[in-house]
Design a protein around this motif. Sequence first.
Motif, PDB file in Angstrom:
ATOM      1  N   GLU A 258       0.318  -1.358   0.073  1.00  0.00           N
ATOM      2  CA  GLU A 258       0.231  -0.313   0.221  1.00  0.00           C
ATOM      3  C   GLU A 258       1.266   1.067  -0.049  1.00  0.00           C
ATOM      4  O   GLU A 258       1.872   1.399   0.466  1.00  0.00           O
ATOM      5  CB  GLU A 258      -0.848  -0.074   1.249  1.00  0.00           C
ATOM      6  N   LEU A 263      -4.029   4.839  -0.793  1.00  0.00           N
ATOM      7  CA  LEU A 263      -4.718   5.509   0.764  1.00  0.00           C
ATOM      8  C   LEU A 263      -5.246   6.716   0.553  1.00  0.00           C
ATOM      9  O   LEU A 263      -6.489   6.411   0.910  1.00  0.00           O
ATOM     10  CB  LEU A 263      -3.972   5.785   1.979  1.00  0.00           C
ATOM     11  N   ALA A 266      -8.778   5.962  -1.745  1.00  0.00           N
ATOM     12  CA  ALA A 266      -9.301   5.284  -1.348  1.00  0.00           C
ATOM     13  C   ALA A 266     -10.214   6.388  -0.316  1.00  0.00           C
ATOM     14  O   ALA A 266     -11.436   5.683  -1.013  1.00  0.00           O
ATOM     15  CB  ALA A 266      -8.736   4.420  -0.800  1.00  0.00           C
ATOM     16  N   SER A 267      -9.648   6.968  -0.015  1.00  0.00           N
ATOM     17  CA  SER A 267     -10.793   8.362   0.792  1.00  0.00           C
ATOM     18  C   SER A 267     -11.747   9.189   0.083  1.00  0.00           C
ATOM     19  O   SER A 267     -12.295   9.648   1.071  1.00  0.00           O
ATOM     20  CB  SER A 267      -9.289   9.184   1.931  1.00  0.00           C
ATOM     21  N   ASP A 271     -18.250   4.980  -2.020  1.00  0.00           N
ATOM     22  CA  ASP A 271     -18.290   3.519  -1.355  1.00  0.00           C
ATOM     23  C   ASP A 271     -18.356   2.059  -2.178  1.00  0.00           C
ATOM     24  O   ASP A 271     -17.928   1.341  -1.642  1.00  0.00           O
ATOM     25  CB  ASP A 271     -19.486   3.055  -0.103  1.00  0.00           C
ATOM     26  N   PHE A 331     -14.770  -3.919  -0.888  1.00  0.00           N
ATOM     27  CA  PHE A 331     -14.518  -4.250  -0.145  1.00  0.00           C
ATOM     28  C   PHE A 331     -13.771  -4.033   0.400  1.00  0.00           C
ATOM     29  O   PHE A 331     -12.150  -3.618   0.142  1.00  0.00           O
ATOM     30  CB  PHE A 331     -13.591  -5.383   0.581  1.00  0.00           C
ATOM     31  N   TYR A 332     -13.485  -2.370   1.407  1.00  0.00           N
ATOM     32  CA  TYR A 332     -12.236  -1.431   1.852  1.00  0.00           C
ATOM     33  C   TYR A 332     -12.542  -0.431   0.437  1.00  0.00           C
ATOM     34  O   TYR A 332     -10.344  -0.681  -0.192  1.00  0.00           O
ATOM     35  CB  TYR A 332     -11.293  -2.036   2.812  1.00  0.00           C
ATOM     36  N   HIS A 333     -12.851  -0.881  -1.276  1.00  0.00           N
ATOM     37  CA  HIS A 333     -12.606  -0.152  -2.034  1.00  0.00           C
ATOM     38  C   HIS A 333     -11.919  -1.515  -2.621  1.00  0.00           C
ATOM     39  O   HIS A 333     -11.231  -1.374  -4.117  1.00  0.00           O
ATOM     40  CB  HIS A 333     -11.859   0.799  -2.015  1.00  0.00           C
ATOM     41  N   GLY A 339      -8.857  -8.435  -2.670  1.00  0.00           N
ATOM     42  CA  GLY A 339      -9.864  -7.645  -1.636  1.00  0.00           C
ATOM     43  C   GLY A 339      -9.454  -8.683  -0.046  1.00  0.00           C
ATOM     44  O   GLY A 339     -10.381  -9.061   0.474  1.00  0.00           O
ATOM     45  N   LYS A 342      -7.137  -7.671   2.001  1.00  0.00           N
ATOM     46  CA  LYS A 342      -7.435  -7.229   2.928  1.00  0.00           C
ATOM     47  C   LYS A 342      -8.302  -8.260   4.307  1.00  0.00           C
ATOM     48  O   LYS A 342      -8.178  -7.512   5.669  1.00  0.00           O
ATOM     49  CB  LYS A 342      -8.332  -5.895   1.742  1.00  0.00           C
ATOM     50  N   ARG A 346      -7.054  -8.238   8.168  1.00  0.00           N
ATOM     51  CA  ARG A 346      -8.327  -7.924   8.615  1.00  0.00           C
ATOM     52  C   ARG A 346      -8.547  -8.847  10.024  1.00  0.00           C
ATOM     53  O   ARG A 346      -9.099  -8.618  11.332  1.00  0.00           O
ATOM     54  CB  ARG A 346      -9.595  -6.863   8.728  1.00  0.00           C
TER      55      ARG A 346
END
Length: 364
Positions: A258, A263, A266-267, A271, A331-333, A339, A342, A346
């Motif tokens: 990453e 980041l 993504a922000s 969604d 899923f979190y982009h 995904g 990620k 998690r």
Amino acid sequence: MLPLKYRRLPRLFRSGPVNFIVVIGALVILGFYLLSTDTTSKANSPYKYRKVDNDPFDFAQAPGDHITHYDLNKLTSTSDSLKHKERVLILTPMAKFHQGYWDNLLKLSYPRDLLELGFILPRTKEGDEALRSLEKVVKRVQNPKSKTPKFSGVTILRQDTDAVESQAEKDRHAFKAQKKRRSQMATARNSLLFTTLGPFTSWVLWLDADVVESPTSLIEDLTAHNKAILAANCWQRFYDDEKKENSIRPYDYNNWVESDEGLRIASQLDDDEIIVEGYADMATFRPLMAHFYDANGDPNVEMQLDGVGGTCLLVKSEVHRDGAMFPNFPFYHLIETEGFSKMAKRLGYEVFGLPNYLVYHYNE
């Protein structure tokens, strides 16, 4: 109702002393059997149990029994998978059949009785052609009369959901097609995984149907790292017209670390939007494992990753059992294999890659 002392005995007890003695004897034997049999104890069970070594369950029942006990606490996934006879499930979504893929699979040195294969094919014209070719080679190897080693099992599924319409490389990798394509791929991967993952499986090797070359010791090499998730570096052989020679180039750009820019992007996304790596349309400036290959480097060098591809990906079965799957939604982009990484992170798992360990993708 007559008083108790005047009740008639059942006819069986009134038909003679011999019958009476037979019935009483049968009741005594039945009572002794019930008292001496502990239905919860394997040692006293009326079923015959046989001890099975090197398998993740205490006992397996004799033929005809309908209960099987598995102890997943005894299921191992270690750095010496061969010594512990750990079973590997090789899963391949297949839209096209490449003979090179199958030939490479047969060259793997890991014992076939510890390997199980799983395939899923789309219900398309190309999928029908791939199925015919796949069934032909599978039957040849798994034929009981064949003297060659056989795989412990082979499962072939037909996709019951939408599939990618075109398998042409330019269409598969078009930026605008990625969200739909990867969502469909994620659904296919999950269907294949949930159908084939069994109580014996220690490792899951995701191997694309386009991977046509790898070291014969692929499984031993990857499991030796004893990582929950480990990706090989997928490159491609090609003929360089400018240099007039055969050469190699990176292929899988989904293995990455990453970045701050990733980041930041993504922000700012909605969604339902995803980040797709390896495209100029969305430059994340993430460090890509494909670019860390050193021809003179140690093939065992590891690098920690945040995203992975699915061309050659080894996963401990416990990761999937804990719930890490391939999201077919943002899923979190992230989606599909990225995904998955990620989701696994998690859940507390670490993700690694081998930048100097190459497998090769078919060149269309």
